[in-house]
Design an enzyme around this catalytic site. Structure first.
Site, PDB file in Angstrom:
ATOM      1  N   ARG A 125       0.819  -1.215   0.000  1.00 38.00           N
ATOM      2  CA  ARG A 125       0.000   0.000   0.000  1.00 38.00           C
ATOM      3  C   ARG A 125       0.850   1.261   0.000  1.00 38.00           C
ATOM      4  NH1 ARG A 125      -2.355  -3.860   2.915  1.00 38.00           N
ATOM      5  NH2 ARG A 125      -1.351  -3.114   4.813  1.00 38.00           N
TER       6      ARG A 125
ATOM      7  N   GLU B 214       3.459  -6.653  13.527  1.00 38.19           N
ATOM      8  CA  GLU B 214       2.396  -6.796  14.524  1.00 38.19           C
ATOM      9  C   GLU B 214       1.817  -8.216  14.418  1.00 38.19           C
ATOM     10  OE1 GLU B 214      -0.826  -4.147  13.756  1.00 38.19           O
ATOM     11  OE2 GLU B 214      -1.889  -4.657  15.591  1.00 38.19           O
TER      12      GLU B 214
HETATM   13  P1  AMP Z   1       4.700  -2.534  11.702  1.00 44.00           P
HETATM   14  O1  AMP Z   1       5.945  -3.089  11.120  1.00 44.00           O
HETATM   15  O2  AMP Z   1       4.214  -3.306  12.879  1.00 44.00           O
HETATM   16  O3  AMP Z   1       4.814  -1.055  11.987  1.00 44.00           O
HETATM   17  O4  AMP Z   1       3.555  -2.716  10.624  1.00 44.00           O
HETATM   18  C1  AMP Z   1       3.420  -1.801   9.581  1.00 44.00           C
HETATM   19  C2  AMP Z   1       3.172  -2.477   8.263  1.00 44.00           C
HETATM   20  O5  AMP Z   1       2.218  -3.518   8.368  1.00 44.00           O
HETATM   21  C3  AMP Z   1       2.625  -1.492   7.273  1.00 44.00           C
HETATM   22  O6  AMP Z   1       3.218  -1.760   6.007  1.00 44.00           O
HETATM   23  C4  AMP Z   1       1.138  -1.728   7.259  1.00 44.00           C
HETATM   24  O7  AMP Z   1       0.647  -1.719   5.956  1.00 44.00           O
HETATM   25  C5  AMP Z   1       0.952  -3.100   7.906  1.00 44.00           C
HETATM   26  N1  AMP Z   1       0.073  -3.103   9.083  1.00 44.00           N
HETATM   27  C6  AMP Z   1       0.419  -3.445  10.342  1.00 44.00           C
HETATM   28  N2  AMP Z   1      -0.609  -3.403  11.179  1.00 44.00           N
HETATM   29  C7  AMP Z   1      -1.659  -2.999  10.432  1.00 44.00           C
HETATM   30  C8  AMP Z   1      -3.037  -2.766  10.725  1.00 44.00           C
HETATM   31  N3  AMP Z   1      -3.545  -2.931  11.955  1.00 44.00           N
HETATM   32  N4  AMP Z   1      -3.829  -2.348   9.711  1.00 44.00           N
HETATM   33  C9  AMP Z   1      -3.324  -2.174   8.462  1.00 44.00           C
HETATM   34  N5  AMP Z   1      -2.055  -2.400   8.126  1.00 44.00           N
HETATM   35  C10 AMP Z   1      -1.224  -2.810   9.094  1.00 44.00           C
END
Ligand code: AMP
Length: 189
Positions: free
Chosen positions: A77, A114
Site C-alpha cells: 500500500r 504486529e
Molecule cells: P509494523 O511493522 O508493525 O509497523 O507494521 C506496519 C506495516 O504492516 C505497514 O506496512 C502496514 O501496511 C501493515 N500493518 C500493520 N498493522 C496494520 C493494521 N492494523 N492495519 C493495516 N495495516 C497494518
C-alpha cells in the site's frame, strides 16, 4: 476540540479525511488484529488528492523542490502513496519490496510485524549516494517495517529526508521505536 476530534501531525482536518476513508476490519489477517483498510481513501479522488497534497505541504512547506529527491514506498500500500507523492513532486519512486521480488542484486533487512515476521529488500543501486529520500507507508504499527525500510535506504546510499504515514497506531509505540527519527502521521489513533 473534543476527545472525538481526529488528531494528526498535519492538523485535525487532514486527520479527519484519513479517518473518514478508513474501515476497521476486525480479526484480519489474524484474530485480535484490527486491520485498518485504507482502500476507501485511495478510491476517493478528492480525499486522496488532499492527503497527497498534505504530505507535500509538510515536506515542501514553501513549495520548492528541495526537501527530497526521490520517494521510497513500502510494499504494497505504500506504493500507492509513494507513486502519487512522487508524481506530484516531479521526482522518481523507489519500491521497497518484500523478499524475493526484486530481479537484481538487493540488500535485505528482516523485522517483526504486529502479525508475523517479514523481510524487505531494495536494489543495492536504488539510490545515488546522498540522494534525499522521503519514505512513505500507509500504516505505522510497531515500527518494524519502517525501521527496516529506513535502514535499507541508508545502507543503499540514500539519506532519509523524512518518514510519513497516513495512519499511526499510537498504542503500538512505533514512533518511540523509531526515535530519534521523526515520524509524520496524518492520523494518529
Ligand atoms: P509494523 O511493522 O508493525 O509497523 O507494521 C506496519 C506495516 O504492516 C505497514 O506496512 C502496514 O501496511 C501493515 N500493518 C500493520 N498493522 C496494520 C493494521 N492494523 N492495519 C493495516 N495495516 C497494518
Amino acid at each position: 476540540m473534543t476527545d472525538e476530534t481526529p488528531r494528526g501531525d498535519s492538523g485535525p482536518e487532514l486527520a479527519a479525511v484519513v479517518a473518514a476513508g478508513t474501515v476497521d476490519v476486525p480479526d484480519f489477517p489474524k484474530p485480535g488484529i484490527v486491520f485498518k483498510d485504507l482502500m476507501p481513501l485511495f478510491a476517493d479522488g478528492a480525499a486522496f488528492r488532499r492527503v497527497i497534497d498534505g504530505i507535500l505541504a509538510h515536506h515542501r512547506p514553501d513549495g520548492r523542490s528541495d526537501g527530497f529527491d526521490v520517494v521510497a514506498g513500502v510494499e504494497a500500500r505504500g506504493f500507492v502513496v509513494a507513486a502519487a507523492v512522487a508524481y506530484a513532486a516531479g521526482c522518481g519512486v523507489v519500491p521497497v519490496r518484500k523478499a524475493g521480488k526484486l530481479p537484481r542484486k538487493a540488500l535485505s533487512a528482516s523485522y517483526e510485524l504486529e502479525y508475523g515476521e517479514a523481510t524487505l529488500e531494495v536494489h543495492e543501486d536504488a539510490f545515488i549516494a546522498g540522494q534525499r529520500v522521503l519514505v512513505v507507508d500507509d500504516v505505522l504499527a510497531t515500527g518494524g517495517t519502517a525501521g527496516a525500510a529506513l535502514e535499507l535506504v541508508e545502507r543503499a546510499g540514500g539519506t532519509v529526508a523524512g518518514f510519513t504515514v497516513l495512519m499511526e497506531l499510537a498504542f503500538l509505540k512505533g514512533r518511540e521505536r523509531l526515535s530519534p527519527r521523526t515520524v509524520h502521521a496524518l492520523l494518529t489513533v
